[in-house]
Write an enzyme that holds these catalytic residues in place. Sequence first.
Site, PDB file in Angstrom:
ATOM      1  N   ASP A  31      25.427 -13.392  -9.101  1.00 28.74           N
ATOM      2  CA  ASP A  31      25.719 -13.972 -10.249  1.00 28.74           C
ATOM      3  C   ASP A  31      24.715 -13.179 -11.503  1.00 28.74           C
ATOM      4  OD1 ASP A  31      26.476 -15.950 -12.513  1.00 28.74           O
ATOM      5  OD2 ASP A  31      26.951 -17.136 -10.566  1.00 28.74           O
ATOM      6  N   HIS A  87      30.440 -13.055 -14.398  1.00 30.90           N
ATOM      7  CA  HIS A  87      29.012 -13.493 -13.720  1.00 30.90           C
ATOM      8  C   HIS A  87      28.435 -12.199 -12.900  1.00 30.90           C
ATOM      9  CE1 HIS A  87      29.112 -17.693 -14.393  1.00 30.90           C
ATOM     10  NE2 HIS A  87      30.232 -17.927 -14.360  1.00 30.90           N
ATOM     11  N   GLU A  94      35.003 -18.210 -15.125  1.00 26.18           N
ATOM     12  CA  GLU A  94      34.254 -17.897 -16.514  1.00 26.18           C
ATOM     13  C   GLU A  94      34.109 -16.682 -16.925  1.00 26.18           C
ATOM     14  OE1 GLU A  94      31.577 -22.288 -16.689  1.00 26.18           O
ATOM     15  OE2 GLU A  94      30.960 -20.427 -15.517  1.00 26.18           O
TER      16      GLU A  94
HETATM   17  C1  ACM Z   1      32.060 -22.900 -11.998  1.00 30.70           C
HETATM   18  O1  ACM Z   1      31.461 -23.971 -11.969  1.00 30.70           O
HETATM   19  N1  ACM Z   1      32.004 -21.989 -12.890  1.00 30.70           N
HETATM   20  C2  ACM Z   1      32.858 -22.662 -10.674  1.00 30.70           C
END
Ligand code: ACM
Length: 767
Positions: free
Chosen positions: A208, A277, A340
């Site tokens: 991440d 991420h 995201e």
């Molecule tokens: C997430 O909570 N961004 C999968």
Amino acid sequence: MRVFRMVLACGAVLTLLIACVRTPQRPVEKTVAASAPLSLIPWPVSLTRESGEFVLHDGATIAVPSDNAALQTAHYLSDLLARTRGLQLAVDGEPKTKAAIVFAFSPSVENKEAYALDVTPEQIRITARDPHGLFYGAVTLWQLLTQDESKTATVAVPCLHIEDRPRFAWRGLMLDSARHYQPVAFIEKLLDEMALHKLNTFQWHLTDDQGWRIAVTRYPELTKIGAWRKPVGPDVALANADGKYGGYYTPEQIREVVRYAAARYITVVPEIEMPGHATAAIASYPQLGVTGKRPQVSSDWGVHASIYNIDDGTFAFLDHVLDQVMTLFPSPYIHIGGDEAVKDQWLASKKIRRKMRGLGIKDEDALQAWFVAQVGKDVSARGRTLIGWDEILQGGLPANAVVMSWRGAQGAIEAARLGHDTVMSPSPQMYFDHLQSDLPDEPTGRPSVVSLKDVYDFEPVPSELDAQQMRHVIGAQANLWSEYLTTPARVEHAAFPRIAALAEVLWSPRDARNWNGFLARMPAQLARYRALGVNYSDDAFAVKIEVQPDGGRRARVTLSNQTGFGTIRYTLDGSEPAIHSRIYSGPFIATMPTTIRTSAFANDESLAARRSRELDPQSLLRLRSDQLKPCKSGLALRLEDGPGEAGAYFNLDLLDPCWSYPQLDLSDIRRVDVRIGTVPNNFQLWHDAAKIVTRPPHSHAGELEIHQDDCDGLLLASIPMKDMPRGSLATVHADFSAAGTHDLCLFFTGRSPDFLRAIDWVTPIPN
Ligand code: ACM
């Protein structure tokens, strides 16, 4: 004594050879074990109680068919019982019919996770088609042998017949090892605990923005640079000798985790995040990013702008990474994240826009779909199935891809309608980083409470689907995002006991779910957690103490617990609450000063740690930050600064840290005391950053301001913060005189990029 009677009862029945028939021929002496309700979690598909019981003695034997996996399970059971029940059982690898416990294979048991378990006065027998089923039968047997916390040399099990199989194939738990790193020993402990709940899928969130946690031979910078970040807030106490926070898992450690999980019938599904991420990867190899600049491995939570570029070199990198991932993880599923992904950098890049035009890609969602399709080719070329968060639906997804629905159920509904398998993992019910209660000692997390019952009531199959589409819902998963779960102890606290509710949702037939029955089974489950050394939360049973002034030295006390389960008892005389203490039957008046100590009890055992509150006229009107109202509904969190502020948790709205004390009669108030502290300001808010409210300071370090009615109302007090450095926890006194009943608005002026000032509590002091 009890055992002696049970042996007699069963022995008598045995000689008549009518033991354990479904309708006893004659009455059999009842024992506690024979009549007590059984505490099994998850509850099995069918359980038929029969008369009589089997008494298992220390030193008894488990006889196993000639099969390595079955033998491994027998040793697992024997180790588990030695550890948690103090019983030593021998394992005999020769199939025998006479042993106390017999494992047997039978082709008639329908699915590979299914098993049957029979207890007769002669023996306990677990039958399955596959070693998988034997393992789950062994877990059920362990629960039958740990119905209470006793450690006697014998244990009586009532005669019964169980037939059992899971409702869902994907019974998942996700651990985020990127935001906070957990050592391998803890991962293995968690896997063990999962197995004891019959969960079978461990999604391991390994990369991440805040850390790259898997060593990849070809790319050493991923772990040299990408695995380490600057510690912030509570992480300062967790930093290494170089002042960095982080860590990574070597290929040997990963093989060990995968092997450990497989021995417990758990598949480890690796998650490698893309295209967003990706800050830690781009910090390691800036050529993977869009801007060419090297970002820092992030110490911030939230949504970051860094995103992989779409160069051939980047796909070659991802191909190599996934190649090693697929070599280390035999999982049929490979999770590629996909959530995201902020595409601002893609849209700002001429090179990327040119490539999009060349490829005929119309927009950024289609570009992400194209990106996922490129990676999907590598995954399917190795015979694996790609799974991603529900954003992979945008712009179209590869055939056979599985969708993990997190933004509610819509992703699952859409995926199932398109004929894709789907795993339900919606926020908030399946987000175990949400708080479990509104108790004052609840640690950090996302403030909307996801209680034990919220998890228990979760239904994975959306009712919008037809019967054919419903078959695509292959299960559900709870997620342990670790921004606020800083340590393994915090991870366990978030997971337990909600994992027990999850287990029942995922394993038991829908019709078998019964909240009151589940609660009645929880005391035994909590005892098992204690035996296993699990740092579980007792919030579902702990007593909440609420007080209101009742004139003079009188306070009206209301006690409750979240589940309403158990008998609440309390003391006012300084003694610890115990089973003979006064039973709470409704709100009562206490004379101050006094201290109330309270706990809930079931079966003569305390269900939760004792909670207490000192009652005095000075602190009676105190409201903690979680009891004050946020001025607006923004982005609420419960945070700590730590170290050094142990136990101080601050609820605040990140966008507008501002608190309201409702409806206070100011005529009765001499002054207001406010305890204040600080929390780290480490958030990437992306578009939400525009919503941040900053109030101009009047001096260098800003002020705490208290206004009447609303935040633009009459200024009652302004207290400079100049002597209050970051990390200090201090009580300030605001003297003012006012009249009438009003709301109070409290906020700090100014806003540091590094930390936010926060209110712990507000205490109006009466005249
Ligand atoms: C997430 O909570 N961004 C999968």
